[in-house]
Design a protein around this motif. Structure first.
Motif: not given
Length: 491
Positions: A454-472
């Motif tokens: 459960x939770x991500x469904x169709x999503x194709x990436x996992x979002x780690x970090x935020x702002x300039x350090x955000x990675x998909x």
């Protein structure tokens, strides 16, 4: 289109606009070109008024902003609600749009309902598309990914582009964020629907009343004056459904109630089967039996709400019932991703609220002869208060709960997991790495078991970090489930 004409059609004074040519609209100053009308709005992180000078320098001929904003070198279209004024101007520029529009709001079920509405229309012979969390799904089934409710320029440009391609029917999601920020403004859907309301997005909305009020803008202001409102009604409808009905009545909309407590489409009975369910419904004094090829009570609710929208927009009942028997599952919505070597089905679902998790579990439970194993996490930088209830909902209906990471974003993943675990109780397992968690669930599952991711469904990436350090990080629950199950696809 000339600026003077655009202003006149939108009800603004056009003195001094002259023969200036409008070439486009933008809410990002970096997308301004000569002839653009720029929308300068205050956002949660960025204030567009700070970029008015840049927009004018790039060639903006007009700026829509608050009366207090400072605009030099371009026409200042002042409005106390600039997002709404901008949307109404843009709607006159992006034309034509498809003749038949339907919009769906609610906490859960929006994505499935708009996509199932599109499928019903298509099977009835219409050139139909849908816009929402899955992106833009066109008549040829191609999908361009996007947000639940794209920004107003993208939304209107998509509608206009679809119309030029011959699309006549579009169903779209109307999220609370989109409605609150006037991202759906300027067009008048002939049919609108309310699915349900439960806790979500309280990181954005002050409370449930504010959240509901945002949803109800679809009924109160956006829908066409002569439109139809479809409202899902359980046998004992909750207060939100009753209040949505009241909003539709006060607006003067035609109201169609659908469900066990519905009058337009009444769900008489529902029987679960191995790969679907049999629905007995009443409509217009006649009883029909439908073999719906989707599992779960909430899938039946989504399908019947979609049926209501199709009926409201002129699709004959016989064609609607026939289409319900041929619907295809929606990506990431109780999607059967794999069958393990020991015969356990693995389902992926986008459920990321307590109610949605409970509904997904309830949908699968009749098909379980041994254990239901649920893998879930919660997103970072989002409503903290729903995390423990999510864990509690999973534990209440599952035999084994594995708590893992979802999209941690800028938060500590361990802290997020801890909040979910607090609700799930001492019997839950914690496996931070999502791939490892899915692999553990698949390895654990035996004959008669079912795995729910459960939770991500169709999503194709996992979002780690935020702002300039955000990675998909590339991550697809369906693909990972199939890999962990040894490549066995759903039959």
């Amino acid at each position: 289109m000339k600026l003077a004409r655009l202003l006149a059609e939108a009800g603004h004074e056009n003195d001094g606009a002259g023969e200036v040519e409008v070439t486009g609209f933008a809410i990002d100053h970096r997308r301004v070109a000569p002839g653009t009308i720029f929308g300068a709005f205050a956002g949660s992180r960025v204030d567009g008024e700070g970029f008015i000078g840049d927009a004018v320098q790039a060639g903006a001929v007009a700026v829509v902003a608050r009366p207090e904003a400072k605009v030099v070198g371009a026409r200042h279209i002042a409005d106390a609600v600039p997002r709404r004024a901008f949307a109404r101007l843009a709607a006159r520029f992006f034309s034509p749009v498809p003749a038949t529009l339907a919009a769906v709001t609610g906490t859960n079920g929006k994505t499935s309902t708009v996509e199932l509405t599109r499928q019903i229309w298509r099977m009835a012979g219409e050139r139909a598309a849908s816009i929402g969390t899955l992106g833009v799904t066109t008549p040829d089934e191609s999908v361009a990914t996007g947000l639940t409710t794209p920004d107003i320029v993208t939304f209107l440009a998509n509608l206009s582009g679809l119309a030029r391609e011959g699309v006549t029917h579009v169903a779209y999601e109307a999220s609370s964020h989109g409605l609150d920020q006037y991202r759906n403004e300027g067009v008048r859907p002939q049919a609108v629907a309310f699915t349900n309301l439960s806790r979500d997005h309280l990181d954005y909305h002050a409370d449930m009343e504010t959240y509901f009020a945002a949803k109800m803008r679809l009924f109160d202001e956006v829908a066409a004056d002569s439109g139809t409102a479809v409202v899902w009604m359980d046998a004992q409808p909750d207060d939100w459904a009753r209040r949505a009905f009241g909003h539709a009545e006060r607006r003067g909309l035609n109201v169609m109630t659908v469900g066990e407590g519905g009058s337009a489409i009444r769900l008489v009975s529902r029987e679960s089967g191995q790969l679907g369910q049999k629905l007995t419904i009443e409509h217009g004094g006649e009883t029909s039996t439908i073999a719906l090829p989707l599992i779960g009570a909430y899938q039946a609710a989504n399908a019947l709400t979609a049926a209501g929208l199709a009926l409201a927009t002129g699709t004959p009942a016989a064609q609607v019932w026939d289409a319900l028997g041929r619907l295809q599952p929606v990506r990431g919505r109780l999607e059967r991703a794999a069958i393990t070597a020991r015969g356990a089905p693995v389902y992926v679902d986008y459920a990321h609220t307590p109610d949605a998790i409970g509904a997904a579990i309830a949908a699968l439970r009749p098909h379980v002869t041994a254990r239901l194993i649920t893998v879930l996490g919660a997103g970072g930088d989002r409503d903290h208060g729903k995390r423990a209830p999510m864990g509690q909902a999973a534990a209440h209906g599952s035999d084994l709960v594995i708590v893992t990471d979802d999209n941690p974003r800028g938060e500590d993943p361990a802290a997020i997991r801890g909040a979910v675990l607090a609700g799930a109780g001492p019997g839950a397992r914690e496996i931070g790495d999502r791939r490892e968690a899915i692999a553990a669930a698949v390895a654990e599952a035996g004959e008669g078991d079912i795995v729910l991711i459960a939770g991500k469904g169709h999503e194709q990436g996992q979002i780690v970090g935020s702002g300039p350090k955000m990675r998909m990080l590339p991550f697809d629950d369906v693909t990972v489930a199939r890999e962990c199950a040894g490549g066995d696809l759903a039959a």
